[in-house]
Design a protein around this motif. Sequence first.
Motif, PDB file in Angstrom:
ATOM      1  N   ARG A 198      -3.381  19.782  14.898  1.00 49.28           N
ATOM      2  CA  ARG A 198      -2.088  19.151  15.165  1.00 49.28           C
ATOM      3  C   ARG A 198      -0.815  20.400  15.326  1.00 49.28           C
ATOM      4  NH1 ARG A 198      -1.797  14.398  12.074  1.00 49.28           N
ATOM      5  NH2 ARG A 198      -3.873  13.403  11.788  1.00 49.28           N
ATOM      6  N   THR A 199      -1.302  21.185  16.100  1.00 50.68           N
ATOM      7  CA  THR A 199      -0.040  22.139  16.381  1.00 50.68           C
ATOM      8  C   THR A 199       1.055  21.741  17.120  1.00 50.68           C
ATOM      9  OG1 THR A 199      -1.299  23.150  18.153  1.00 50.68           O
ATOM     10  CG2 THR A 199      -1.456  24.068  16.088  1.00 50.68           C
ATOM     11  N   LEU A 200       2.201  22.304  16.985  1.00 47.97           N
ATOM     12  CA  LEU A 200       3.361  21.717  17.745  1.00 47.97           C
ATOM     13  C   LEU A 200       3.120  22.223  19.169  1.00 47.97           C
ATOM     14  CD1 LEU A 200       6.122  20.679  17.229  1.00 47.97           C
ATOM     15  CD2 LEU A 200       7.074  22.685  17.310  1.00 47.97           C
ATOM     16  N   GLU A 203      -4.200  15.200  24.559  1.00 44.39           N
ATOM     17  CA  GLU A 203      -2.905  14.301  24.375  1.00 44.39           C
ATOM     18  C   GLU A 203      -2.819  14.030  26.039  1.00 44.39           C
ATOM     19  OE1 GLU A 203       0.320  17.078  23.589  1.00 44.39           O
ATOM     20  OE2 GLU A 203      -0.529  17.487  21.489  1.00 44.39           O
ATOM     21  N   ILE A 210       0.609  12.896  16.678  1.00 41.41           N
ATOM     22  CA  ILE A 210       1.085  14.252  17.192  1.00 41.41           C
ATOM     23  C   ILE A 210       2.308  14.156  18.302  1.00 41.41           C
ATOM     24  CG2 ILE A 210       0.186  16.250  18.636  1.00 41.41           C
ATOM     25  CD1 ILE A 210      -2.292  15.936  17.024  1.00 41.41           C
ATOM     26  N   ARG A 226       6.043  15.387  17.848  1.00 40.46           N
ATOM     27  CA  ARG A 226       6.529  16.080  18.640  1.00 40.46           C
ATOM     28  C   ARG A 226       7.834  16.003  19.213  1.00 40.46           C
ATOM     29  NH1 ARG A 226       2.978  17.299  22.532  1.00 40.46           N
ATOM     30  NH2 ARG A 226       1.936  18.941  20.988  1.00 40.46           N
ATOM     31  N   ARG A 272      10.256  15.784  16.365  1.00 43.17           N
ATOM     32  CA  ARG A 272      10.682  17.200  16.148  1.00 43.17           C
ATOM     33  C   ARG A 272      11.607  17.750  17.139  1.00 43.17           C
ATOM     34  NH1 ARG A 272       8.295  21.864  14.109  1.00 43.17           N
ATOM     35  NH2 ARG A 272       9.975  23.588  14.304  1.00 43.17           N
ATOM     36  N   ILE A 273      11.559  17.562  18.080  1.00 43.50           N
ATOM     37  CA  ILE A 273      12.268  18.139  19.463  1.00 43.50           C
ATOM     38  C   ILE A 273      13.948  17.319  19.154  1.00 43.50           C
ATOM     39  CG2 ILE A 273      12.693  18.049  21.708  1.00 43.50           C
ATOM     40  CD1 ILE A 273       9.832  18.379  22.228  1.00 43.50           C
TER      41      ILE A 273
END
Lengths: 248, 201
Positions: A49-51, A61, B78, B82, B85-86
């Motif tokens: 689950r990394t950015l 993904e 995820i 993201r 977050r951005i």
Amino acid sequence: MAGALDPIHQFQIVPLIGEGTFAFTNSAAYMALTVVLITGFLMIGTSARTLVPGRLQSLAEMSYEFVAGTVRQTSGDGGMKFFPLVFSLFMFVLFANLIGLIPYTFTVTSHIIVTFALSMVVMLTVVIYGFAKHGTHFLHLFVPSGVPGYILPLVAAIEVISFLSRPISLSVRLFANMLAGHITLKVFAGFVTMLSASLGGVGLALGVLPLILAIGITALEFLVAFLQAYVFTLLACMYLNDALHPGH
Amino acid sequence: MTETAGPAGTIILAQAEHATPAETHAGTEAHGGGHGGGGAFPPFDSSTFAGQILWLAIFFGLLYLLMSKVAIPRVANIVEGRAERIAGDLAEARRLRAESKAAGEAYEKALADARSKAQTIASETRERVSKEADDNRKRTEAELNAKLEAAAAQIGATKAQALSNVRVIAVDAASAIVERLAGASAPAAEIERAVDASLAR
């Protein structure tokens, strides 16, 4: 030797556990392997689950966004309610195709009953959801608007036939591609051993030609494996779009 | 070469021939001894259909459950996380930029205020100083004028004094001169009258 070179041998269904109609066969085992690999791929890929995604997470993904993009493009945001189904279909077909490319494996999608069952899942979803959502309005799918009355029966008949032939074309396309590809691969690979076995050194030298071909076809088969999974998914999305918007 | 390649070719042809359901049985018979496995062309062997459908239903159903309940939410989490977050970072950056802009404006304003205040103080001081200098100058001028007048009065007084002394001296001198020349003193009143007449001239 004849058994080893037989290009049809690879499609044989052999019971592994149990006997009779519902025995656990090699086909079932590869279905299980497909499910395990897909799930493992997605779970391990998303475990960090990394950015900024790593390789596996990036692949996970990418497959998600690829299918999501296909669904959105063909049937809009409303089509996203079918996303789990479409995603499962895409991943199942893709992984089954790719696993089948490993030598000595069994290709689940090279059996028409499997591809037909998968396409029937799509068609039944379309019909059931279509009638549940739109009632008899769903039948407008077969009656295009703006067609003169006197040719309407003809057009409606054509629409019905085309609708009924969808699961057949959808399943035969995938099945035939997988079957033909694997037979071709096996035949060309068989030439290599046959030439060297019968003609010795000369045969070994000549065998380079079918070997090169076999390599080329293997590369092509990777493309076909992905492309057929994509085509299957894309068409499934378009048919599911009919369930969402029956009017033409 | 042709002898060994022949059988393989016929096998392929045979398969190509019975690649349709109708011909499955004919193919089985023609091909039966070929691979020893027996049975119809596998993809069209209907005896395996029920089993395959069952296992496919089980495993595809399992896959659907796993995807819809576990895998897709994870990946979506995820991807959307993201995106959020951005968006959040962008909003934060925008907020900070607005803040720094406001701080810059406040600094400019403070600077302008200080400058105008300094100017006010400077002009006030200048006015005050020039006013003081003016006052000083006026006071000094007045003092000097007073002194001048006093001096002029004293000069006038001294002059009058001196003039009156001159008359006494002139009268004395005239009587002495008359006495010496004439040998007799003249009346004082007449001498005073002659001195006054010549002084008035």
